[in-house]
Design a protein around this motif. Sequence first.
Motif, PDB file in Angstrom:
ATOM      1  N   TYR A  41      57.511  37.317  24.709  1.00  0.00           N
ATOM      2  CA  TYR A  41      56.028  37.872  25.412  1.00  0.00           C
ATOM      3  C   TYR A  41      55.110  36.623  25.773  1.00  0.00           C
ATOM      4  O   TYR A  41      53.847  36.711  25.650  1.00  0.00           O
ATOM      5  CB  TYR A  41      55.249  38.536  24.424  1.00  0.00           C
ATOM      6  N   VAL A  44      51.410  36.426  27.507  1.00  0.00           N
ATOM      7  CA  VAL A  44      50.795  37.559  27.131  1.00  0.00           C
ATOM      8  C   VAL A  44      49.641  37.265  26.099  1.00  0.00           C
ATOM      9  O   VAL A  44      49.747  36.704  25.101  1.00  0.00           O
ATOM     10  CB  VAL A  44      51.672  38.780  26.628  1.00  0.00           C
ATOM     11  N   GLU A 111      40.907  39.668  25.179  1.00  0.00           N
ATOM     12  CA  GLU A 111      41.492  40.943  24.999  1.00  0.00           C
ATOM     13  C   GLU A 111      42.859  41.158  24.878  1.00  0.00           C
ATOM     14  O   GLU A 111      43.470  40.658  25.861  1.00  0.00           O
ATOM     15  CB  GLU A 111      40.782  42.050  26.013  1.00  0.00           C
ATOM     16  N   PRO A 112      43.403  41.208  23.581  1.00  0.00           N
ATOM     17  CA  PRO A 112      44.865  40.968  23.513  1.00  0.00           C
ATOM     18  C   PRO A 112      45.636  42.332  24.059  1.00  0.00           C
ATOM     19  O   PRO A 112      45.146  43.500  24.047  1.00  0.00           O
ATOM     20  CB  PRO A 112      44.979  41.003  21.819  1.00  0.00           C
ATOM     21  N   GLU A 113      46.693  42.136  24.411  1.00  0.00           N
ATOM     22  CA  GLU A 113      48.019  43.060  24.735  1.00  0.00           C
ATOM     23  C   GLU A 113      48.816  43.511  23.593  1.00  0.00           C
ATOM     24  O   GLU A 113      49.319  44.390  23.711  1.00  0.00           O
ATOM     25  CB  GLU A 113      48.479  42.752  26.149  1.00  0.00           C
ATOM     26  N   ILE A 114      48.973  42.490  22.723  1.00  0.00           N
ATOM     27  CA  ILE A 114      49.612  42.682  21.512  1.00  0.00           C
ATOM     28  C   ILE A 114      49.018  42.075  20.297  1.00  0.00           C
ATOM     29  O   ILE A 114      47.988  41.066  20.452  1.00  0.00           O
ATOM     30  CB  ILE A 114      50.740  41.334  21.548  1.00  0.00           C
ATOM     31  N   LEU A 143      41.753  49.650  22.335  1.00  0.00           N
ATOM     32  CA  LEU A 143      42.686  48.740  23.421  1.00  0.00           C
ATOM     33  C   LEU A 143      43.676  49.567  24.051  1.00  0.00           C
ATOM     34  O   LEU A 143      43.809  49.621  25.016  1.00  0.00           O
ATOM     35  CB  LEU A 143      43.294  47.456  22.483  1.00  0.00           C
ATOM     36  N   ARG A 144      44.273  50.505  23.299  1.00  0.00           N
ATOM     37  CA  ARG A 144      45.324  51.457  24.018  1.00  0.00           C
ATOM     38  C   ARG A 144      44.608  52.404  24.926  1.00  0.00           C
ATOM     39  O   ARG A 144      45.128  53.035  25.836  1.00  0.00           O
ATOM     40  CB  ARG A 144      45.865  52.293  22.860  1.00  0.00           C
ATOM     41  N   ARG A 146      42.495  51.540  27.175  1.00  0.00           N
ATOM     42  CA  ARG A 146      42.537  50.507  28.305  1.00  0.00           C
ATOM     43  C   ARG A 146      43.438  50.299  29.009  1.00  0.00           C
ATOM     44  O   ARG A 146      43.716  50.235  29.932  1.00  0.00           O
ATOM     45  CB  ARG A 146      41.728  49.381  27.990  1.00  0.00           C
ATOM     46  N   ARG A 147      44.663  49.917  28.307  1.00  0.00           N
ATOM     47  CA  ARG A 147      45.822  49.556  28.846  1.00  0.00           C
ATOM     48  C   ARG A 147      47.013  49.594  27.524  1.00  0.00           C
ATOM     49  O   ARG A 147      46.739  49.783  26.380  1.00  0.00           O
ATOM     50  CB  ARG A 147      45.933  48.224  29.226  1.00  0.00           C
ATOM     51  N   ALA A 148      48.025  49.714  27.707  1.00  0.00           N
ATOM     52  CA  ALA A 148      49.186  49.523  26.670  1.00  0.00           C
ATOM     53  C   ALA A 148      49.074  48.413  25.904  1.00  0.00           C
ATOM     54  O   ALA A 148      49.045  47.359  26.314  1.00  0.00           O
ATOM     55  CB  ALA A 148      50.710  49.639  27.468  1.00  0.00           C
ATOM     56  N   THR A 149      48.949  48.886  24.693  1.00  0.00           N
ATOM     57  CA  THR A 149      48.645  47.505  23.607  1.00  0.00           C
ATOM     58  C   THR A 149      49.975  47.867  22.549  1.00  0.00           C
ATOM     59  O   THR A 149      50.022  48.870  22.014  1.00  0.00           O
ATOM     60  CB  THR A 149      47.566  47.737  22.863  1.00  0.00           C
TER      61      THR A 149
END
Length: 186
Positions: A41, A44, A111-114, A143-144, A146-149
């Motif tokens: 990743y 990311v 803002e993390p995605e992982i 977070l979820r 807003r987007r896939a996390t």
Amino acid sequence: MNDLIETKAAARAAAFSRREAAFANAHKAQASYLSEVLAGYRGVPIAGYAPMRTEIDPLPALAEASAHGPVGMPVIKAKATPLDFRDWTPECDMIEGTFGAFIPASGNWIEPEIVIVPLVAFDRKGGRLGYGGGFYDRTLERLRARRATLAIGFAFAAQEADALPLEPTDQPLDMIVTETGIITPA
């Protein structure tokens, strides 16, 4: 509700005992599987944590990841709220934050995605037992929305439990990484 609180308290006490024993036998390569996962990743935005007490140490893997993209550390701004994440590098100044966790003294917010999630216990279904403040559950929910996390639990293998007393508000883990391997929940 009191039964659930008592059940969670008993599960935490047993898990803390297992984690303490695993921590006593920890080795320097304990984050190698986490490094392997994060290498897939690169670039990311990732959130990790600075270990406290007997938590497994993700810092070697986070240091590697920071060479390829943003890494943040959790900051508690208020009780019963989601966490925010401040930009972290291995060289940044750290100060003691809420509950004794070390946080970057300054820096941009990311803002993390992982999210690398510390925990007290986990099960193979992706269930996680934390400290009881609900910070990570609220954070992952936000977070979820807003987007896939991706939520990656990081723990000693000894912290695994057969079953955990979970609530509907508990956010599931997408993956668990231990010093002995990678677990994808069933």
